[in-house]
Design an enzyme around this catalytic site. Structure first.
Site, PDB file in Angstrom:
ATOM      1  N   GLU A 132       0.960   5.936  12.874  1.00  0.00           N
ATOM      2  CA  GLU A 132      -0.223   5.392  13.313  1.00  0.00           C
ATOM      3  C   GLU A 132      -0.191   3.892  13.606  1.00  0.00           C
ATOM      4  O   GLU A 132      -0.739   3.453  14.550  1.00  0.00           O
ATOM      5  CB  GLU A 132      -1.340   5.718  12.374  1.00  0.00           C
ATOM      6  CG  GLU A 132      -2.656   5.209  12.995  1.00  0.00           C
ATOM      7  CD  GLU A 132      -3.959   5.842  12.254  1.00  0.00           C
ATOM      8  OE1 GLU A 132      -3.764   6.558  11.236  1.00  0.00           O
ATOM      9  OE2 GLU A 132      -4.913   5.592  12.848  1.00  0.00           O
ATOM     10  N   ASP A 133       0.299   3.060  12.766  1.00  0.00           N
ATOM     11  CA  ASP A 133       0.245   1.644  12.685  1.00  0.00           C
ATOM     12  C   ASP A 133       1.471   0.919  13.013  1.00  0.00           C
ATOM     13  O   ASP A 133       1.430  -0.319  13.166  1.00  0.00           O
ATOM     14  CB  ASP A 133      -0.224   1.053  11.205  1.00  0.00           C
ATOM     15  CG  ASP A 133      -1.536   1.511  10.794  1.00  0.00           C
ATOM     16  OD1 ASP A 133      -2.354   2.042  11.859  1.00  0.00           O
ATOM     17  OD2 ASP A 133      -1.783   1.732   9.518  1.00  0.00           O
TER      18      ASP A 133
ATOM     19  N   ASP B  85      -3.684   8.359  -1.199  1.00  0.00           N
ATOM     20  CA  ASP B  85      -4.006   7.018  -0.174  1.00  0.00           C
ATOM     21  C   ASP B  85      -5.322   6.629  -0.605  1.00  0.00           C
ATOM     22  O   ASP B  85      -5.415   5.439  -0.516  1.00  0.00           O
ATOM     23  CB  ASP B  85      -3.764   7.537   1.094  1.00  0.00           C
ATOM     24  CG  ASP B  85      -4.129   6.791   2.346  1.00  0.00           C
ATOM     25  OD1 ASP B  85      -3.781   5.636   2.328  1.00  0.00           O
ATOM     26  OD2 ASP B  85      -4.989   7.235   3.312  1.00  0.00           O
TER      27      ASP B  85
ATOM     28  N   HIS C 247       0.988  -1.161  -0.094  1.00  0.00           N
ATOM     29  CA  HIS C 247      -0.110   0.048  -0.026  1.00  0.00           C
ATOM     30  C   HIS C 247       0.938   1.376  -0.003  1.00  0.00           C
ATOM     31  O   HIS C 247       0.825   2.338  -0.858  1.00  0.00           O
ATOM     32  CB  HIS C 247      -0.984  -0.120   1.183  1.00  0.00           C
ATOM     33  CG  HIS C 247      -1.687   1.388   1.419  1.00  0.00           C
ATOM     34  ND1 HIS C 247      -2.600   1.855   0.376  1.00  0.00           N
ATOM     35  CD2 HIS C 247      -1.627   2.120   2.436  1.00  0.00           C
ATOM     36  CE1 HIS C 247      -3.103   2.858   1.097  1.00  0.00           C
ATOM     37  NE2 HIS C 247      -2.440   3.086   2.295  1.00  0.00           N
TER      38      HIS C 247
ATOM     39  N   ASP D 231     -22.892  16.450 -24.485  1.00  0.00           N
ATOM     40  CA  ASP D 231     -21.416  16.151 -24.550  1.00  0.00           C
ATOM     41  C   ASP D 231     -20.923  14.774 -24.154  1.00  0.00           C
ATOM     42  O   ASP D 231     -19.905  14.300 -23.730  1.00  0.00           O
ATOM     43  CB  ASP D 231     -20.688  17.196 -23.327  1.00  0.00           C
ATOM     44  CG  ASP D 231     -21.096  16.818 -21.951  1.00  0.00           C
ATOM     45  OD1 ASP D 231     -22.170  16.067 -21.927  1.00  0.00           O
ATOM     46  OD2 ASP D 231     -20.564  17.335 -21.055  1.00  0.00           O
TER      47      ASP D 231
ATOM     48  N   HIS E 283       3.553   7.240   5.266  1.00  0.00           N
ATOM     49  CA  HIS E 283       2.149   7.843   5.758  1.00  0.00           C
ATOM     50  C   HIS E 283       1.458   7.103   6.753  1.00  0.00           C
ATOM     51  O   HIS E 283       0.702   7.749   7.860  1.00  0.00           O
ATOM     52  CB  HIS E 283       1.251   8.347   4.781  1.00  0.00           C
ATOM     53  CG  HIS E 283       0.573   7.265   4.280  1.00  0.00           C
ATOM     54  ND1 HIS E 283       0.889   6.395   3.186  1.00  0.00           N
ATOM     55  CD2 HIS E 283      -0.858   6.855   4.373  1.00  0.00           C
ATOM     56  CE1 HIS E 283       0.013   5.454   2.765  1.00  0.00           C
ATOM     57  NE2 HIS E 283      -1.037   5.725   3.564  1.00  0.00           N
TER      58      HIS E 283
END
Ligand code: MN
Length: 489
Positions: free
Chosen positions: A60-61, A128, A32, A248, A56
């Site tokens: 947190e993880d 993300d 990821h 369109d 990123h």
């Protein structure tokens, strides 16, 4: 191209930090962040943003801390990672904001506060979100729907506001597939069918235009543009599901070297095919609020087909597809430097709403009250809705003035304006209308259109009506320059 040593280092650290973690689909977790890295590279983002994208999810993880990141990669990267982390988790500092802001608006609030720090946080978040949507099928159905809905409501409009056209289309179509699978299937088949039936005719038009352009010595690229499923869905909803009003569905895009060529091509198309009334849009002279620039025209071809043409320069095309990310690519150093200093003046002027957002975030951090509802309107709609005294709703672009409103009602009203009342009080013609205003136009039979009104008009619609009225007007306009008037015989 090989990764820079700093990026290689970030990949190494992320791999180690996420070791043993799996995604919902059973893949190693590192897949990821590496996918996010690739997306940010494709968008042409700067090195710090790419590194922050790789890292990123670590704070947190995993056991990695912001301090670690700061030590290894510097303040700017740590700042970005922190912003993305804050965006996805409620932290203590934000919880007390919820006490005076509606809890249901949580996501938006977090978004805003992170944005207040650095807009690149949002770009990482969008990358993300894009990868999470691309791999959404691994999640349980209820979670799929929730994420898909949030994408349609928040992230796709944000991509639009940043003029990231390619991203907007991909996010919206990926999400719409989960929100309403049957409708998605139905409409994408419809689009395919239409494009198939138009194929041969489009080829002929391409050849015809190509020959004409070559004769004029204009360098060009031409290609078909496929309408996104979600935008067709939205347009059909607006037009009572009447396919006859969608002009369109089939579009050709012509990309040329400079602005002069854009207008030459427009004229050429109008000489080859019959343009449809009211369908010529000059977003070059008047860019959309997100900075989008292009000429649009809809024409009826020789075999009676309705085709939209979009004409723009390479730069405009690049900006239409990649938006803010493209600006970063061109102004990378400048922007990065200014963000560090807390300056934002180098943002494209059409993205000044970001400034507004940043100021709001600052107000929130100081503990001041903010009208979130108002901000959401400013952020997500180009339009405002105002009312006649009888309660009819009139929609106008944001920035519209009383004369725009008057001409929208009727040119007879516009031509005879003597004043305006907003919300029951006398106002003036220079005051921009706001969402929810009740607008009453005061007219007089003796009034005539004034050329000085041109400065008090925002919409092209009102402008063209006023210009026409000025041309037709017999009585000399006292505000018009007197020098050039020819003596009467
Ligand atoms: Mn993530």
């Amino acid at each position: 191209m090989e990764d820079s040593p700093r990026i290689q280092k970030a990949v190494e650290i992320a791999k180690k930090a996420h070791e043993g973690q799996l995604r919902k689909n059973g893949e190693p977790y590192i897949v990821h962040p590496l996918a996010v890295k690739k997306i940010l590279e494709e968008w042409g983002m700067d090195e710090d943003t790419i590194i922050a994208g790789i890292l990123h999810d670590t704070v947190e993880d995993t056991d990695l801390t912001l301090e670690d990141i700061k030590k290894e990669f510097g303040e700017s990267v740590a700042f970005l990672v922190d912003g993305v982390t804050k965006l996805s988790t409620a932290r203590n500092g934000m919880r007390d904001l919820d006490t005076y802001l509606p809890a249901t608006k949580d996501n938006f609030l977090r978004l805003m506060i992170a944005l207040g720090d650095d807009i690149r946080v949002l770009i990482i978040k969008l990358a993300d979100r894009l990868h999470n949507l691309r791999t959404l099928n691994a999640l349980p159905p209820d979670k799929q729907k929730k994420i898909a809905k949030e994408t349609l409501e928040v992230f796709a409009p944000l991509a639009d506001r940043l003029n990231m056209g390619l991203l907007r289309v991909e996010l919206a179509d990926l999400a719409f597939k989960y929100v309403d699978p049957r409708r998605f299937e139905e409409l994408s088949n419809l689009i395919k069918k239409y494009n198939k039936s138009a194929e041969k005719s489009l080829k002929n038009i391409e050849d015809e235009i190509g020959q004409a352009l070559k004769k004029e010595g204009i360098k060009y690229e031409i290609s078909g543009r496929v309408k996104s499923v979600y935008s067709l869905h939205k347009k059909l909803a607006k037009h009572n599901q009447n396919m006859g009003e969608i002009y369109d569905l089939v579009a050709l895009r012509i990309i040329v070297d400079d602005v002069t060529d854009c207008y030459l091509v427009l004229g050429l198309i109008h000489s080859l095919y019959t343009p449809m009334n009211g369908r010529i849009k000059d977003y070059i002279a008047m860019p959309k609020q997100n900075g989008y620039q292009s000429l649009h025209t809809t024409a009826i071809t020789k075999d009676k087909r309705i085709v939209e043409f979009q004409i723009r320069t390479k730069e405009m095309h690049e900006y239409a597809e990649r938006g803010l990310a493209a600006s970063f690519y061109y102004n990378e150093q400048k922007l990065t430097e200014n963000y560090k200093k807390g300056k934002i003046e180098h943002l494209p002027t059409n993205l000044l709403w970001i400034t507004e957002l940043q100021m709001t975030a600052a107000r929130l951090r100081e503990g001041k009250k903010v009208d979130l509802k108002k901000l959401k309107i400013n952020l997500f709609a180009d339009k405002i809705f105002v009312y006649t005294p009888k309660g009819d709703i009139i929609d106008l672009p944001k920035g519209a003035l009383p004369l725009d409103f008057a001409y929208k009602l009727h040119s007879e009203i516009g031509d005879h304006v003597v004043g305006v009342k907003v919300n029951g009080k006398m106002s003036n013609l220079n005051k921009r209308l706001e969402q929810g205003d009740v607008v009453e136009i005061l007219t007089s039979k003796n009034q005539t259109p004034k050329s000085s009104w041109l400065d008090k008009i925002f919409t092209p619609h009102a402008r063209s009506k006023l210009l026409r009225a000025l041309r037709l007007s017999n009585s000399p306009d006292p505000a018009a320059p007197k020098k050039k008037r020819k003596p009467r015989k």
